[in-house]
Design a protein around this motif. Structure first.
Motif, short mmCIF file in Angstrom:
data_model
loop_
_atom_site.label_atom_id
_atom_site.label_comp_id
_atom_site.label_asym_id
_atom_site.label_seq_id
_atom_site.Cartn_x
_atom_site.Cartn_y
_atom_site.Cartn_z
N ALA B 62 0.83 -1.21 0.00
CA ALA B 62 0.00 0.00 0.00
C ALA B 62 0.87 1.26 0.00
O ALA B 62 0.62 2.21 -0.75
N ALA B 63 1.92 1.23 0.81
CA ALA B 63 2.80 2.40 0.90
C ALA B 63 3.52 2.63 -0.42
O ALA B 63 3.66 3.76 -0.89
N GLU B 64 3.99 1.53 -1.02
CA GLU B 64 4.69 1.64 -2.30
C GLU B 64 3.76 2.17 -3.38
O GLU B 64 4.14 3.00 -4.21
N GLU B 65 2.50 1.70 -3.32
CA GLU B 65 1.54 2.14 -4.32
C GLU B 65 1.27 3.63 -4.18
O GLU B 65 1.21 4.37 -5.16
N ASP B 66 1.13 4.05 -2.94
CA ASP B 66 0.91 5.46 -2.68
C ASP B 66 2.07 6.30 -3.23
O ASP B 66 1.88 7.33 -3.87
N TRP B 67 3.28 5.81 -3.01
CA TRP B 67 4.49 6.50 -3.49
C TRP B 67 4.49 6.57 -5.02
O TRP B 67 4.78 7.61 -5.61
N LEU B 68 4.12 5.44 -5.64
CA LEU B 68 4.08 5.39 -7.11
C LEU B 68 3.11 6.43 -7.65
O LEU B 68 3.40 7.12 -8.63
N ILE B 69 1.95 6.51 -6.99
CA ILE B 69 0.92 7.43 -7.49
C ILE B 69 1.40 8.88 -7.33
O ILE B 69 1.26 9.69 -8.24
N ARG B 70 2.00 9.15 -6.17
CA ARG B 70 2.47 10.53 -5.97
C ARG B 70 3.55 10.88 -6.98
O ARG B 70 3.59 11.99 -7.52
N GLN B 71 4.43 9.91 -7.26
CA GLN B 71 5.47 10.14 -8.27
C GLN B 71 4.84 10.44 -9.63
O GLN B 71 5.25 11.34 -10.35
N TRP B 72 3.84 9.64 -9.95
CA TRP B 72 3.19 9.80 -11.25
C TRP B 72 2.53 11.18 -11.35
O TRP B 72 2.64 11.86 -12.37
N ILE B 73 1.88 11.59 -10.25
CA ILE B 73 1.22 12.89 -10.25
C ILE B 73 2.24 14.01 -10.47
O ILE B 73 2.05 14.89 -11.30
N ASP B 74 3.34 13.93 -9.75
CA ASP B 74 4.37 14.97 -9.91
C ASP B 74 4.86 15.02 -11.35
O ASP B 74 4.99 16.09 -11.94
N ASP B 75 5.15 13.85 -11.90
CA ASP B 75 5.63 13.81 -13.28
C ASP B 75 4.59 14.38 -14.24
O ASP B 75 4.92 15.09 -15.19
N GLU B 76 3.34 14.05 -13.96
CA GLU B 76 2.26 14.51 -14.83
C GLU B 76 2.14 16.04 -14.76
O GLU B 76 2.00 16.71 -15.79
N LEU B 77 2.21 16.58 -13.56
CA LEU B 77 2.13 18.04 -13.41
C LEU B 77 3.29 18.71 -14.13
O LEU B 77 3.11 19.73 -14.82
N LEU B 78 4.46 18.13 -13.98
CA LEU B 78 5.63 18.70 -14.64
C LEU B 78 5.49 18.62 -16.15
O LEU B 78 5.81 19.57 -16.88
N PHE B 79 5.00 17.49 -16.61
CA PHE B 79 4.81 17.31 -18.05
C PHE B 79 3.85 18.37 -18.59
O PHE B 79 4.11 19.02 -19.59
N ARG B 80 2.73 18.57 -17.88
CA ARG B 80 1.73 19.53 -18.36
C ARG B 80 2.29 20.95 -18.33
O ARG B 80 2.02 21.75 -19.23
N GLN B 81 3.08 21.22 -17.31
CA GLN B 81 3.68 22.54 -17.24
C GLN B 81 4.64 22.75 -18.41
O GLN B 81 4.65 23.81 -19.04
N ALA B 82 5.42 21.72 -18.70
CA ALA B 82 6.37 21.81 -19.81
C ALA B 82 5.63 22.02 -21.13
O ALA B 82 6.06 22.77 -22.00
#
Lengths: 683, 323
Positions: B62-82
């Motif tokens: 569960a913790a790893e999954e949460d981390w994965l999702i947060r990582q994905w969100i950050d990457d997604e936000l950065l991608f959209r900003q770019a």
């Protein structure tokens, strides 16, 4: 005299500087995940980790668990003083390209979906991703390594450079390898710069040149004095055997380093002549000989893949030439077929030539196969050319592929080859001995933890240590850390060992290891050699020293080469020495009580049969009391969990018994040190 | 690749544009801009689980999954900003990737490209077709470009002496030089005095103390030690190299200017005179200036990125959608 003249650098006054020099311990042969053959066996650690490890930090070893945590860790009991990380330069760019698809932000997982996927890249990625699969084969390591066996290899065309389309308009530059290579090389430099702490720890910018024509291990470690280095390393692709191999490497180093890069200085250190079949080119002119000795003043005598000093039956009957030998004479395969395959030890090169034998790189396996032989051949070539091209000093290294420089202890040996030797059965080569198939080789059982380089230098800085490397004031060990001094001169007092200033007298009245004896004074004396050895102060099981030997090689007026080994100081004072089993309890590997041996040995020895008309060399070899070999400790460990295990019997089985008499992995070894030689040439 | 895209001036220019845009964007927030919505649906989570499983061989906790999702969100936000900053239009890496995709899809073979193999045109066409939106490598690369942009500062910032000093002081483990001592030792050899070693040492120690024997004289009363009796100023590691761990561990705390011991080593016993001791110290700034400056810059970059990421996250509402 020589000492005071060379004592230029004094950066570290009060912080280690000593005019009579300190011994510094290092490893000049280390691979990390930057090497194609390390990353493909599961190594993930980088040069940065290797430097941290050398300074005393723990390091992770493969295998790794699913969360990326290493399942093994190891740490040096004693840190090193200097280190050169020597990753294979041949695939710097390709490894980076294939594992990251040219983008540091991309994981190998995403690379799997990389639509344009050259087969060799795919092989590399699949190898790396399947490492934990027991059926996984190191396809990439073999595929990529095989290129380096060719006389004129070309890079894999579809990895780097241009993929040729049906017309020029279809051409696609796949991956810009030179720029990736340059970025890896620049990282190598930056990491070395970060690791350098003048007076405390020295790092060298370095790489390995990996020429392996026809399977002969002609590899060289190229070490730079400082960070003034050529823009790209000169690899085997730029200097293949078909274009001169090592000779071309030196030519390019001369141009790109010495001539074109201000402040650049470099040397190349060949290694594994034991599996090289003619490691050194045979020069034809004095100029060629001069170039050779300029770039290669040193050779590596000991490392994980065996010892290269000498082999019983190959030009010598020295019984101590049976130490950590491999049962093959090339990097892979080509088992040794017994001593009769080699030159008659009593025959001179001149006699051999009269019988039609030509001393060339191709036939060099007789005179180049072991370093003692090449030192002797150097006397012979030196007579003809006027310059001895094989006047090489000795260094040692691990050749670890785990980023673990200096991990040379027998106890707790973790292997040096990633997932290939990561557990005891693999290291003891038991995995291949089970079942009905006979063992194809004892490759990992024959390996050993590797050696170390000791350097006598005024201070721990790049300049000071590099000067001592070029001056050959070095000795190699099989992994232990005894302090050894070896001086040659004409008038050392015979009671020098009782004087409080042994080193000072050594320098003042003569020359240290790696030098030429000064001019012979009037009165026709024989040379004297002052040699002392102090046991490793932290040796495993408190092992003491058994003896110091002086190995002399010379060439007589008929051109016949000779050698003789003298026991010059020992305990007991005269042989025969007790059998190994009398020193060690083979059931437990504990030292037996009340065995002979000394904490310190020291003597001034005079050559009793000196002939001033004959060129000669002298080097010291120090033997420690017998102790258990790493494999015996690990067999005992295995027996505790698997009492029925037959590893003990396996250890006593000669490798290729019918074809390689004399090659056997014993229960015990005598750890040792070899000093660089001191040479005498008639004026 | 076209020569101009490799020209350093081009990269310089590009970087300048990114920095300016990044800076504009950083300074434009006044807390009133509309909050945008990013949804994380079950299929996305399933995909992340699958990727993890492919690499790790098991499902994430569960913790790893949460981390994965947060990582994905950050990457997604950065991608959209770019994407908003048009970082994909001029990046040679993105272009390279897109051209490979075009080639793979056979879309580079239309008449126009046949005549005009201009890679820029091909790249523009790929972007027009939206190929950059679905490609994981391009997305990762753009997120990476955005990260780099956020780490940099538009205006070069000076590092003051005080900041360097503070950095060195707050990283003592990295910049500390250990204590040093200079000593002489009288050696009694285990080899030579097998049965009487301990007694000899005690007797000699008493004599040295009673008669206040100077070190130069004293060493002559013991045995020859081939590595020397008067050691230069040494760190503990130097002593280890010469005399072993046991000796080196025992002498660092001995009192100065008096005879101590006997100190054991694996060679025998030693009577030790410590001449002087230099305490450990933080290395002076002039010796470590370059390393410290690199360290300060790295910390600042991390700080800038963390602040910018925080700002970015605040501009978005993240919706975790259930089935």
């Amino acid at each position: 005299m020589a000492l005071l003249a060379t004592a230029l650098a004094q950066e570290c006054e009060g912080r280690g500087y000593s005019p009579t020099k300190n011994v510094y311990w290092g490893d000049l042969h280390t691979h990390t995940a930057f090497s194609f053959d390390a990353v493909t066996i599961g190594t993930r650690t980088t040069p940065r980790d290797a430097y941290q490890f050398a300074k005393g930090a723990a390091i992770g070893l493969p295998p790794y668990d699913q969360a990326g945590q290493p399942l093994r860790t190891t740490q040096l009991m004693r840190p090193l003083d200097f280190l050169a990380v020597t990753d294979h330069s041949e695939y710097f760019g390709e490894v980076r390209a294939c594992l990251t698809c040219a983008d540091p932000g991309v994981s190998p997982d995403e690379c799997q979906n990389f639509q344009y996927s050259p087969l060799v890249c795919k092989a590399l990625r699949q190898t790396v991703m399947n490492l934990n699969n027991p059926d996984g084969r190191n396809i990439a390591g073999a595929l990529w390594g095989s290129k380096l066996f060719q006389r004129v290899p070309n890079r894999f065309p579809f990895t780097c450079g241009v993929q040729v389309g049906r017309s020029r308009a279809d051409d696609i530059d796949v991956v810009d390898c030179p720029s990736l290579e340059a970025s890896v090389w620049s990282e190598v430099k930056t990491i070395a710069r970060d690791a350098y702490q003048p007076c405390e720890f020295t790092s060298f910018v370095a790489y390995e040149w990996t020429g392996t024509p026809q399977g002969n291990n002609w590899h060289r470690n190229v070490i730079f004095r400082n960070e003034s280095v050529p823009g790209l390393p000169i690899s085997y692709f730029e200097s293949p055997q078909g274009e001169g191999g090592p000779v071309k490497l030196w030519r390019l180093l001369e141009r790109e380093c010495l001539e074109d890069t201000p402040g650049c200085d470099v040397l190349a250190i060949p290694h594994n002549s034991n599996i090289g079949l003619g490691l050194f080119p045979v020069p034809k002119t004095a100029e060629e000989a001069q170039t050779q000795i300029r770039f290669e003043p040193l050779a590596e005598i000991h490392q994980t893949k065996g010892n290269s000093e000498c082999r019983w039956g190959v030009g010598t009957t020295d019984e101590e030439c049976q130490f950590e030998l491999l049962s093959r004479k090339q990097l892979f395969g080509n088992p040794v077929e017994g001593p009769t395959n080699y030159q008659d030890p009593s025959q001179s090169p001149m006699e051999a030539q009269q019988q039609g034998f030509e001393l060339t790189a191709e036939t060099g396996d007789t005179y180049n196969y072991f370093l003692r032989e090449s030192l002797k051949a150097g006397l012979y070539l030196g007579q003809g050319l006027g310059i001895n091209p094989y006047k090489t000093g000795f260094v040692g290294g691990t050749d670890t592929h785990n980023s673990t420089p200096g991990s040379t202890e027998e106890v707790g040996f973790e292997g040096q080859h990633g997932l290939e030797d990561n557990d005891i059965p693999k290291r003891l080569s038991l995995a291949t001995s089970s079942g009905s198939d006979p063992a194809p080789s004892q490759a990992f059982l024959e390996n050993n933890p590797g050696g170390l380089t000791a350097v006598w230098a005024e201070e721990n800085t790049r300049d000071s240590i590099f000067d001592s490397l070029t001056g050959k004031e070095t000795y190699a060990t099989s992994g232990i850390r005894p302090v050894v001094r070896f001086f040659g001169g004409w008038d050392y007092p015979l009671d020098m060992c009782d004087q409080p200033d042994f080193a000072q007298m050594g320098y003042q009245s003569g020359v240290p290891m790696g030098s030429d004896l000064g001019a012979r004074p009037a009165g026709d004396p024989s040379p004297r050699f002052a040699v002392m050895a102090m046991k490793d102060p932290d040796s495993e099981l408190d092992a003491r020293l058994q003896r110091i030997q002086v190995v002399k090689g010379w060439i007589d007026s008929q051109g016949v080469l000779h050698e003789q080994v003298f026991d010059v100081d020992s305990d007991p004072t005269e042989g025969p020495f007790p059998a190994h089993e009398d020193y060690v309890d083979l059931a437990t590997c504990e030292a037996k009580p009340d065995t002979p041996g000394k904490d310190m040995l020291c003597t001034v020895w005079q050559d009793p049969q000196f002939d001033p008309s004959q060129s000669a060399f002298y080097y010291a070899r120090v033997l420690q009391n017998p102790t258990c070999r790493w494999s015996t400790y690990q067999c005992i460990q295995l027996e505790q969990t698997e009492p029925e295990n037959n590893c003990r019997q396996w250890l006593a089985t000669p490798a290729n018994a019918d074809t390689a008499p004399g090659v056997i992995v014993g229960y015990t070894i005598q750890e040792r040190a070899w000093t660089s030689a001191i040479w005498y040439e008639p004026k | 690749m076209k020569a101009w895209t490799r020209h350093p001036a081009f990269h310089f220019l590009l970087l300048g544009v990114i920095l300016c845009l990044g800076d504009l964007w950083m300074s434009s927030g006044d807390g009133t801009e509309p909050v945008r919505v990013l949804s994380v649906g079950p299929s996305r989570v399933e995909q992340l689980r699958g990727q993890w499983q492919a690499q790790a061989g098991r499902l994430p906790s569960a913790a790893e999954e949460d981390w994965l999702i947060r990582q994905w969100i950050d990457d997604e936000l950065l991608f959209r900003q770019a994407l908003e900053l048009d970082l994909h239009r001029n990046d040679p890496g993105v272009c390279h990737r897109l051209i490979l995709n075009m080639r793979f899809l056979g879309l580079d073979r239309s008449g126009a490209e046949r005549q005009d193999p201009d890679r820029r045109a091909l790249c523009r066409r790929a972007i027009k077709m939206g190929l950059h939106m679905g490609d994981p490598v391009v997305r990762r690369q753009m997120a990476g470009l955005m990260r780099i942009a956020l780490q940099r500062s538009a205006v070069p910032q000076e590092i003051s002496q005080q900041q360097l000093r503070d950095y060195v002081e707050s990283h003592p483990a990295r910049f500390r030089e250990p204590e040093r001592i200079r000593l002489s030792h009288v050696f009694l050899s285990r080899d030579r005095r097998a049965g009487t070693l301990e007694d000899d040492a005690q007797r000699l120690l008493r004599r040295l103390r009673q008669e206040s024997v100077e070190p130069r004289q004293a060493v002559l009363l013991g045995d020859a030690f081939l590595a020397g009796h008067h050691l230069p100023m040494s760190w503990q590691r130097d002593l280890k190299r010469a005399l072993g761990t046991q000796f080196a561990s025992a002498v660092m705390d001995l009192p100065e200017k008096r005879w101590s011991g006997p100190v054991p080593s694996s060679y025998g016993l030693h009577l030790v005179w410590v001449h002087e001791r230099l305490p450990g110290r933080l290395k002076p700034l002039q010796e470590v200036r370059e390393q410290a400056a690199l360290g300060v810059e790295a910390e600042r970059a991390q700080q800038r990125l963390a602040t910018a990421m925080q700002r970015l996250r605040e501009q978005w509402e993240i919706r975790r959608e259930e089935d």
